[in-house]
Design an enzyme around this catalytic site. Structure first.
Site, short mmCIF file in Angstrom:
data_model
loop_
_atom_site.label_atom_id
_atom_site.label_comp_id
_atom_site.label_asym_id
_atom_site.label_seq_id
_atom_site.Cartn_x
_atom_site.Cartn_y
_atom_site.Cartn_z
NE ARG A 15 52.26 15.68 15.01
CZ ARG A 15 51.99 16.45 13.98
NH1 ARG A 15 50.85 16.34 13.31
NH2 ARG A 15 52.89 17.32 13.54
CG ASP A 16 53.87 15.21 10.52
OD1 ASP A 16 52.69 15.26 10.16
OD2 ASP A 16 54.79 15.75 9.88
CG HIS A 207 58.41 19.54 9.01
ND1 HIS A 207 58.09 18.91 10.19
CD2 HIS A 207 57.65 18.95 8.06
CE1 HIS A 207 57.16 17.98 9.96
NE2 HIS A 207 56.88 18.01 8.66
CG HIS A 209 56.33 16.59 3.73
ND1 HIS A 209 55.28 15.72 3.87
CD2 HIS A 209 56.45 17.23 4.92
CE1 HIS A 209 54.78 15.82 5.09
NE2 HIS A 209 55.47 16.74 5.75
CB CYS A 240 49.90 16.70 4.02
SG CYS A 240 48.74 18.01 4.46
CG ASN A 249 57.22 14.08 7.82
OD1 ASN A 249 57.00 15.28 7.75
ND2 ASN A 249 56.39 13.25 8.44
#
Length: 304
Positions: A15-16, A207, A209, A240, A249
């Site tokens: 997803r991300d 979470h 990056h 992002c 990530n």
């Protein structure tokens, strides 16, 4: 200092990781990615997002992907649902968990989801209620918990306030995202210590990056603070679109390598994960962003 004996890793790559890819990624590849991740030992996977295809065209095949997965016992499949319409569409695909998200930065909230933090919480409150009523777990996710591309440093107290609101609404866990990867171990630890005064540390996740190469160091600082759940993306997928220069990530395989070195149990097969990183990177036409994947794949290609 006692570190956790085991950690839970949630792979957000499908997803991300894939949502901002400019080239369309076929549903069959996304489904295969989920299958490979669960075969490698991932027990929680963030599969897709039920958002308007107008805003995130890469996720337009969300129902096809969810319905195409061969579910494995013991694996939780989560989806992002920003509003009630998205939740109702997601419900038909039987997710184990939904994710709602907010930001710790007002400017980022307006740029990312076109509303204030308070408005965003008001918007997904009925989503949380509907999910809990349907027996579906709800996870909260936060952006810009250390720094914001528009506001600069973010006040840890602002992070704590939003995290506490999400927790009190019914989110069983709140994932704290360093969206633009500006965090360092000191700043990350400071933020966690402030948030942990309002939300139990065992209900927090990291979470991070890797924009400035600090993600693994931030994870170690989080382990020292008592955090034992981390989001990561195979091959370091993602970024992002609202944060210029923000790289992906932290790579799941980089985190597993760290945990293996610390003797912390993850239940994940590093070699199988590296295989998956190489496989998805080939499909995207580039090498993995992960240092561990690159090192292992190079060593396999040219054994000493």
């Amino acid at each position: 200092m006692t570190l956790p004996s085991r950690v839970q890793l949630i792979d957000v790559g499908p997803r991300d990781g894939l949502q901002n890819e400019k080239q369309p990624v076929p549903a069959a590849v996304k489904i295969e990615l989920v299958h490979r991740l669960q075969a490698a030992g991932l027990s929680e996977i963030e599969v897709t997002s039920f958002v308007s295809p107008k805003w995130v065209p890469q996720m337009a095949d969300n129902a096809e992907v969810m319905n195409g997965i061969q579910r494995q016992s013991g694996v939780r499949y989560s989806v992002l649902t920003p509003n009630l319409q998205g939740f109702e569409a997601a419900l038909k695909t039987r997710p184990d968990e939904i994710v709602v998200f907010g930001a710790a930065s007002e400017a980022f909230s307006r740029k990312n989801i076109n509303c204030s933090i308070a408005e965003s919480i008001e918007r997904f409150a009925p989503v949380v209620q509907a999910a809990l009523a349907a027996g579906i777990a709800v996870r909260g996710a936060m952006s810009c918990t250390v720094g914001c591309p528009y506001e600069g440093e973010v006040d840890p107290q602002a992070v704590a306030d939003v995290a506490a609101t999400l927790y009190q609404m019914g989110c069983y866990e709140v994932s704290l995202g360093d969206t633009i990867g500006v965090g360092t171990p000191g700043r990350t630890r400071q933020m966690l210590d402030v948030v942990a005064r309002k939300v139990p540390v065992e209900k927090l996740a990291g979470h991070y990056h890797d924009t400035y190469g600090q993600a693994v160091a931030n994870i170690y600082a989080s382990l020292e603070a008592g955090v034992a759940v981390f989001d990561a993306a195979v091959a370091g997928l993602g970024g992002c679109p609202y944060a210029a220069g923000a790289s992906g990530n932290v790579a799941t395989e980089d985190v597993v390598y760290l945990m293996n070195g610390l003797g912390i149990h993850t239940g994940i097969d590093l070699d199988a994960l590296v295989d998956t990183a190489g496989w998805i990177s080939e499909r995207l036409g580039r090498p993995p962003a992960s240092k561990v994947a690159r090192a292992v794949l190079a060593k396999r290609a040219k054994p000493v």
